[in-house]
Write a protein that holds these residues in place. Structure first.
Motif, PDB file in Angstrom:
ATOM      1  N   LEU A 198     -44.882  34.470  14.432  1.00 44.10           N
ATOM      2  CA  LEU A 198     -45.143  33.837  15.717  1.00 44.10           C
ATOM      3  C   LEU A 198     -43.535  33.302  15.995  1.00 44.10           C
ATOM      4  O   LEU A 198     -42.645  33.157  15.579  1.00 44.10           O
ATOM      5  N   SER A 199     -43.538  33.564  17.567  1.00 47.14           N
ATOM      6  CA  SER A 199     -42.112  33.310  18.145  1.00 47.14           C
ATOM      7  C   SER A 199     -42.406  33.166  19.614  1.00 47.14           C
ATOM      8  O   SER A 199     -43.557  33.299  20.192  1.00 47.14           O
ATOM      9  N   VAL A 200     -41.584  32.705  20.312  1.00 48.52           N
ATOM     10  CA  VAL A 200     -41.635  32.427  21.929  1.00 48.52           C
ATOM     11  C   VAL A 200     -40.863  33.483  22.489  1.00 48.52           C
ATOM     12  O   VAL A 200     -39.807  33.633  22.246  1.00 48.52           O
TER      13      VAL A 200
ATOM     14  N   GLY B 193     -41.805  32.657  27.864  1.00 47.22           N
ATOM     15  CA  GLY B 193     -41.992  31.557  27.565  1.00 47.22           C
ATOM     16  C   GLY B 193     -43.503  31.474  26.657  1.00 47.22           C
ATOM     17  O   GLY B 193     -44.023  30.206  26.571  1.00 47.22           O
ATOM     18  N   GLN B 194     -44.127  32.738  26.504  1.00 49.61           N
ATOM     19  CA  GLN B 194     -45.425  32.861  25.897  1.00 49.61           C
ATOM     20  C   GLN B 194     -45.276  32.943  24.409  1.00 49.61           C
ATOM     21  O   GLN B 194     -44.141  33.838  24.041  1.00 49.61           O
ATOM     22  N   ILE B 195     -45.914  32.287  23.657  1.00 50.83           N
ATOM     23  CA  ILE B 195     -46.150  32.353  22.272  1.00 50.83           C
ATOM     24  C   ILE B 195     -46.643  33.827  21.763  1.00 50.83           C
ATOM     25  O   ILE B 195     -47.996  34.175  22.105  1.00 50.83           O
TER      26      ILE B 195
ATOM     27  N   SER C  70     -36.649  26.803  15.061  1.00 53.28           N
ATOM     28  CA  SER C  70     -37.812  25.981  16.007  1.00 53.28           C
ATOM     29  C   SER C  70     -37.613  26.103  17.442  1.00 53.28           C
ATOM     30  O   SER C  70     -36.605  26.172  17.913  1.00 53.28           O
ATOM     31  N   TYR C  71     -38.995  26.338  18.011  1.00 54.59           N
ATOM     32  CA  TYR C  71     -38.798  26.442  19.564  1.00 54.59           C
ATOM     33  C   TYR C  71     -38.271  25.068  20.046  1.00 54.59           C
ATOM     34  O   TYR C  71     -38.845  23.881  19.635  1.00 54.59           O
TER      35      TYR C  71
END
Length: 557
Positions: A70-72, A76-78, A234-235
């Motif tokens: 998981l990342s952004v 801006g979408q995960i 972390s985002y």
């Protein structure tokens, strides 16, 4: 008859969970069925490729397994994105030559010994170190049981020239994996007791960041020895932090009362810092990779050593290039004997670039292109992979492959009698003779969350309240247990209806066995829902050599 099912010659009738099962009586063979709605069961969509367990690809590049987490994204979408492997350079066997330890983004740790010289390294195929730091999976929503994106460093904690591995993970945990061997013969035991390997970065062991990337260093001059610079992925909250060591180098301790945010992340995320004196002014500087693919230099502009501060970051260019992909890592290592800070860059395609510093001490210069680090791929390290099927589990078990075979690729192999196929699906363990690490990591418990899971992720659609025939052939050696097939429903509810799993046991012997059964996914209470999407899996425990062929799902007419 067993469990209410009638067993036929060359056929195994299967039990079932959460759906209707109908055993096939002899007259049922005369029933007509529609065409196969699951073309991926032909196993003919293949890709001849190299065996990834060499750690070297067909281009001769050192190449770790590629993982997603998981990342952004820039939009801006995960989503699930690829990450670069992490690299550490050190002399693991005391021969005075730099070796490589690589932690790929899938979660496997590799050793590449240098069989060349200190100025001209030659890295042969890698050996997987028996290290696995994935989280214990307890449900479908558990994160970081696979592709936990380790970030590593080699550290001589006790000044004995024996290098331990320090690793941070996606979960925000920091581990010290001790080298119980010697300075000339490394030895890492399988990591079954993770709790005793943890280095806490909070007093109570609280996790507070993601994609933890550690750099232990003595360049900040603390009396207690190795301090910690930590990259957080972390985002939005990402930054680079400095933690003072409150104990000793051999037994470091960190807590929130001795922490400083020294470099704000500025939304870059997945920060991978390295501490070094870049400009030779006797103050520790920081370079870091980030999510956007840049190498950033932060020069130390402190006037008080106890309160380090850094100038805004600038991009490091290598032969005019300043972007190297997505979520890159960086390490410093001298593979060419120039005694300068050369750079190793982990790219999200699983390879490593080496950037040669052609400058001088205090004035690094990179005017030649970064080149991939090479290894030796044995000529017989090739197989035919499936484009449709993947091995999702068991996590942490190395050397396992899911491929496609026929009599041309595997001498002595034969298809089931009367079956005309191009390929059969095969699960097996690639025969590797490790020299340094003969012991492999393997899950101590094989429950649903840890067992082997061979899955085709292509959806197919079943009509509810309709009978279907599931048919395939199977052959296995005696090392398999709890073999079964599973129809996995798409995970959402519609109009109050949530489709069940369909799970049936499978008997397999050393000869081809034909498996045929009828299923029906019942929906008596929600008439507006008439169809549902499913995927297909084979599940089992153990490490067998296992074959499947001619998988069909057919509607009963």
């Amino acid at each position: 008859m067993r469990n209410g099912c009638i067993f036929l010659r060359k056929s195994h009738c299967l039990g079932m969970m959460a759906a209707v099962f109908i055993g096939l009586a002899p007259w049922a063979w005369a029933q007509e069925y529609g065409p196969n709605i699951f073309p991926q069961g032909s196993f003919e969509n293949v890709l001849p490729t190299y065996v990834p367990w060499a750690g070297v690809d067909d281009n001769g590049n050192i190449h770790g397994l590629e993982g997603r987490q998981l990342s952004v994204g820039e939009d801006g979408q995960i989503g699930f994105y690829t990450f670069g492997p992490s690299i550490a350079v050190g002399d693991l066997n005391g021969d005075g030559k730099p070796d490589l330890v690589l932690a790929d983004s899938r979660g496997f740790f590799w050793l590449f010994l240098n069989s060349g010289t200190a100025h001209n390294p030659i890295f042969s195929q890698g050996e997987v170190i028996p290290i696995w730091l994935g989280e214990e999976r307890v449900g479908d929503g558990t994160e970081a049981f696979d592709s936990f994106i380790p970030r590593i460093q080699l550290v001589d904690f006790d000044n004995t020239k024996k290098l331990d591995i320090v690793a941070g993970t996606y979960s925000g945990k920091l581990f010290r994996i001790p080298n119980i061997g010697s300075s000339t013969q490394p030895d890492f035991r399988p990591t079954y007791d993770q709790a005793n390997l943890l280095i806490n970065t909070r007093k109570g062991g609280v996790l507070w960041c993601n994609y933890l990337s550690p750099c232990l260093t003595n360049l900040f001059g603390a009396q207690d020895g190795l301090d910690l610079v930590l990259g957080d992925g972390s985002y939005s909250a990402n930054s680079i932090y400095f933690l003072r060591n409150t104990n000793s180098s051999g037994s470091p301790a960190f807590d929130e009362d001795h922490l400083q945010k020294v470099i704000p992340g500025m939304g870059l995320e997945q920060l991978t810092p390295v501490v070094l004196d870049w400009n030779n002014d006797s103050k520790p500087d920081i370079i870091s990779g980030d999510r956007t693919g840049f190498l950033n230099l932060y020069l130390n502009n402190s006037i008080n050593a106890d309160q380090p501060t850094f100038a805004p970051g600038t991009h490091i260019k290598i032969a005019g290039v300043e972007n190297f992909g997505h979520s890159i890592t960086v390490a410093v290592g001298d593979l060419t004997g120039n005694h300068l800070p050369n750079l190793l860059i982990g790219r999200d395609d699983g390879t490593i670039l080496y950037a040669l510093n052609t400058g001088t001490i205090g004035a690094p210069l990179f005017n030649t292109p970064a080149t991939p680090l090479k290894g030796v791929l044995p000529p017989d390290y090739h197989y035919v992979a499936s484009k449709d099927w993947d091995k999702d589990q068991a996590y942490g078990a190395p050397d396992e492959l899911l491929g496609c075979v026929n009599p041309q690729t595997e001498p002595g192999f034969t298809f089931p009698e009367g079956v005309k196929s191009k390929y059969a699906l095969k699960f097996f363990v690639w025969p590797i003779k490790n020299i340094i690490f003969p012991t492999r990591y393997y899950p101590q418990v094989e429950d649903r969350w840890r067992e082997h899971n061979l899955t085709c992720h292509q959806f197919y659609t079943l009509k509810l309240n309709t009978k279907y025939r599931i048919h395939f052939w199977v052959r296995a050696d005696g090392n398999v247990s709890n073999l079964r097939y599973r129809l996995n429903p798409s995970n959402f509810m519609q109009d109050g209806y949530l489709a069940p799993e369909v799970v049936n046991p499978v008997d397999a012997g050393t000869n081809w066995t034909e498996v045929s059964s009828e299923i029906e996914v019942a929906n008596p209470d929600h008439p507006t829902v008439t169809t549902w999407n499913f995927t297909f899996s084979f599940c089992f425990t153990g490490q067998p050599t296992l074959y499947f062929d001619d998988l069909q799902i057919q509607e009963k007419l």
